[in-house]
Enzyme design. Structure first.
Site, short mmCIF file in Angstrom:
data_model
loop_
_atom_site.label_atom_id
_atom_site.label_comp_id
_atom_site.label_asym_id
_atom_site.label_seq_id
_atom_site.Cartn_x
_atom_site.Cartn_y
_atom_site.Cartn_z
N CYS A 116 24.98 10.04 13.21
CA CYS A 116 25.34 9.75 14.61
C CYS A 116 25.67 8.27 14.83
CB CYS A 116 24.23 10.18 15.55
SG CYS A 116 23.92 11.93 15.51
N HIS A 253 25.33 6.64 22.40
CA HIS A 253 25.46 7.92 21.70
C HIS A 253 24.88 9.00 22.59
CE1 HIS A 253 25.19 11.10 18.90
NE2 HIS A 253 23.90 11.00 18.69
N ASN A 283 25.81 16.78 21.76
CA ASN A 283 25.76 15.73 20.74
C ASN A 283 26.84 15.99 19.70
OD1 ASN A 283 25.16 14.01 18.63
ND2 ASN A 283 22.95 14.43 18.65
N1 ACO Z 1 14.77 26.54 24.17
C1 ACO Z 1 13.53 26.80 24.59
N2 ACO Z 1 12.44 26.24 24.04
C2 ACO Z 1 12.63 25.38 23.02
C3 ACO Z 1 13.91 25.08 22.53
C4 ACO Z 1 15.01 25.70 23.16
N3 ACO Z 1 16.28 25.46 22.77
N4 ACO Z 1 13.79 24.19 21.53
C5 ACO Z 1 12.49 23.94 21.38
N5 ACO Z 1 11.76 24.67 22.30
C6 ACO Z 1 10.34 24.70 22.48
C7 ACO Z 1 9.58 24.36 21.23
O1 ACO Z 1 9.46 25.50 20.40
C8 ACO Z 1 8.26 23.91 21.78
O2 ACO Z 1 7.50 25.07 22.11
P1 ACO Z 1 5.90 25.10 21.85
O3 ACO Z 1 5.35 24.04 22.74
O4 ACO Z 1 5.56 26.50 22.24
O5 ACO Z 1 5.75 24.81 20.39
C9 ACO Z 1 8.64 23.24 23.09
O6 ACO Z 1 9.95 23.71 23.42
C10 ACO Z 1 8.64 21.72 23.02
O7 ACO Z 1 9.32 21.31 21.86
P2 ACO Z 1 9.63 19.79 21.58
O8 ACO Z 1 10.46 19.68 20.33
O9 ACO Z 1 8.38 19.00 21.63
O10 ACO Z 1 10.54 19.42 22.88
P3 ACO Z 1 11.11 18.04 23.35
O11 ACO Z 1 10.77 17.80 24.75
O12 ACO Z 1 10.83 16.94 22.36
O13 ACO Z 1 12.69 18.30 23.34
C11 ACO Z 1 14.60 17.78 21.93
C12 ACO Z 1 13.35 18.65 22.13
C13 ACO Z 1 15.56 18.10 23.02
C14 ACO Z 1 15.18 18.09 20.56
C15 ACO Z 1 14.21 16.28 21.99
O14 ACO Z 1 13.08 16.05 21.20
C16 ACO Z 1 15.31 15.35 21.52
O15 ACO Z 1 16.35 15.21 22.15
N6 ACO Z 1 15.09 14.63 20.41
C17 ACO Z 1 15.99 13.60 19.89
C18 ACO Z 1 17.25 14.17 19.31
C19 ACO Z 1 18.10 13.02 18.80
O16 ACO Z 1 18.31 12.02 19.47
N7 ACO Z 1 18.58 13.10 17.58
C20 ACO Z 1 19.26 11.95 17.00
C21 ACO Z 1 20.68 12.13 16.87
S1 ACO Z 1 21.14 13.56 16.01
C22 ACO Z 1 21.82 13.13 14.51
O17 ACO Z 1 21.68 12.06 14.02
C23 ACO Z 1 22.56 14.18 13.75
#
Ligand code: ACO
Length: 326
Positions: A116, A253, A283
């Site tokens: 990214c 980004h 993304n």
């Molecule tokens: N729909 C419904 N529920 C979901 C989904 C979904 N699509 N995805 C995860 N959940 C659930 C999980 O299973 C978890 O359930 P549990 O509590 O029963 O175990 C709950 O939601 C919380 O999961 P988290 O992963 O803790 O959720 P979070 O609030 O952190 O959000 C997200 C997840 C959106 C991925 C966030 O962490 C994020 O944006 N992270 C950074 C991503 C990023 O910037 N990546 C870098 C660039 S990408 C690259 O370089 C290729």
């Protein structure tokens, strides 16, 4: 005063494939909902490349638009740098495929793999040529088909990504060596390979011979994102010799609305100066910054002469920021 050569962005272009995939479309085959995705990420939809579209095809469309905006043709291009993590083939580089498809003359063409952060890294690489007088007309492209790396049974990742490409034309121009100059004024690039397990693809040529799928510990990446990116933003501003308060447009980004708002708040940029396309594009990895830049230029918000601050973070972990006077 001694003149300095600056790498100036003279044209911008973006391309999104036609197919739009909404959150509701995804909820038909994976256990998620429109509400969850919007609340946690801000994403409402993403674009997906057609089966016969390779990432070079997206890159070529974006590049054509950037060349038109710059008043240049393919015949002028002597350097192509493509930031991508989803190449057409293991080799040759997407950049040489773009060179062939556009009909550019023999020159320099290579890819940059910083996931990214690829566009910010690619800009820095191009600056090394343009600002040393070794390129007269460079194409810097971020292009991705991230949907091809998804595990469509993993709701934690497959809802987050989309396909697209963005490009800029970069040309040398003499400046005064001050922050009033147009061009790429400052960079801060970072990498921390010890954080590989947080975000990677579980396949590759020299390991299992597979393409693999994207794996991410999203909440761990999130924890690092705001702090790391903010440090790079201040470092890039210092490298350019500006204050963050001098910035007209913040072009982050587009991974997650909460991250980009968090960084803006931490570095003291008001929300009305933030270009956000995450709702419509999701993304798109290395393509997300040039796509957001293209959108801001096309809709008239971003104007020539304004100060832009770009930032990104991705797999590696890699991250970085760049200051540009357009
Ligand atoms: N729909 C419904 N529920 C979901 C989904 C979904 N699509 N995805 C995860 N959940 C659930 C999980 O299973 C978890 O359930 P549990 O509590 O029963 O175990 C709950 O939601 C919380 O999961 P988290 O992963 O803790 O959720 P979070 O609030 O952190 O959000 C997200 C997840 C959106 C991925 C966030 O962490 C994020 O944006 N992270 C950074 C991503 C990023 O910037 N990546 C870098 C660039 S990408 C690259 O370089 C290729």
């Amino acid at each position: 005063m001694t003149k300095v050569l600056r790498s100036v962005v003279t044209g911008v272009g973006g391309y999104l494939p036609d197919e739009v995939v909404t959150n509701a479309d995804l909820a038909k085959f994976v256990d998620t909902s429109d509400e969850w995705i919007i609340e946690r990420t801000g994403i409402r939809q993403r674009h997906r490349a057609a089966p016969d579209q390779a990432v070079s095809d997206l890159a070529v469309e974006a590049a054509r638009r950037a060349l038109v905006a710059a008043g240049k043709t393919a015949a002028d291009v002597d350097l192509i740098v493509v930031g991508t993590t989803t190449p057409d083939l293991t080799f040759p580089a997407v950049a040489t495929i773009v060179q062939r498809k556009l009909g550019c003359p023999i020159g320099v063409a290579f890819d940059v793999q910083a996931v990214c952060s690829g566009f910010v890294y690619a800009l820095s690489a191009a600056d090394g040529f343009v600002a040393r007088g070794r390129s007269k007309c460079a194409l810097v492209i971020g292009a991705e088909t991230m949907t091809r790396l998804m595990d469509w049974t993993d709701r934690g990742t497959c809802v987050l990504f989309g396909d697209g490409a963005g490009a800029v034309v970069v040309e040398p121009m003499e400046g005064e060596g001050t922050t009033a100059d147009r061009g790429l004024l400052g960079f801060a690039l970072r990498a921390d390979g010890t954080k590989q397990d947080l975000l990677y693809v579980d396949g590759g040529v020299s390991t299992n011979g597979q393409i693999g799928h994207l794996r991410m510990q999203g909440n761990q990446v999130f924890r690092h994102a705001v702090v790391n990116i903010s440090e790079a933003v201040f470092a890039a501003a210092a490298d350019a010799g500006i204050e963050v308060s001098d910035v007209d447009w913040f072009i982050p980004h587009q991974a997650n609305q909460r991250i980009l708002e968090g960084v803006a708040k931490r570095v003291g940029i008001s929300h009305d100066k933030v270009i956000s396309t995450v709702a419509e594009h999701a993304n798109t990895s290395a393509a997300s910054i040039p796509l957001a830049l293209a959108k801001g230029v096309e809709d008239g918000r971003i104007k020539p002469g304004q100060m832009l601050l770009l930032e990104a973070m991705g797999g590696g972990l890699t991250w970085g920021a760049c200051v540009i006077r357009l």
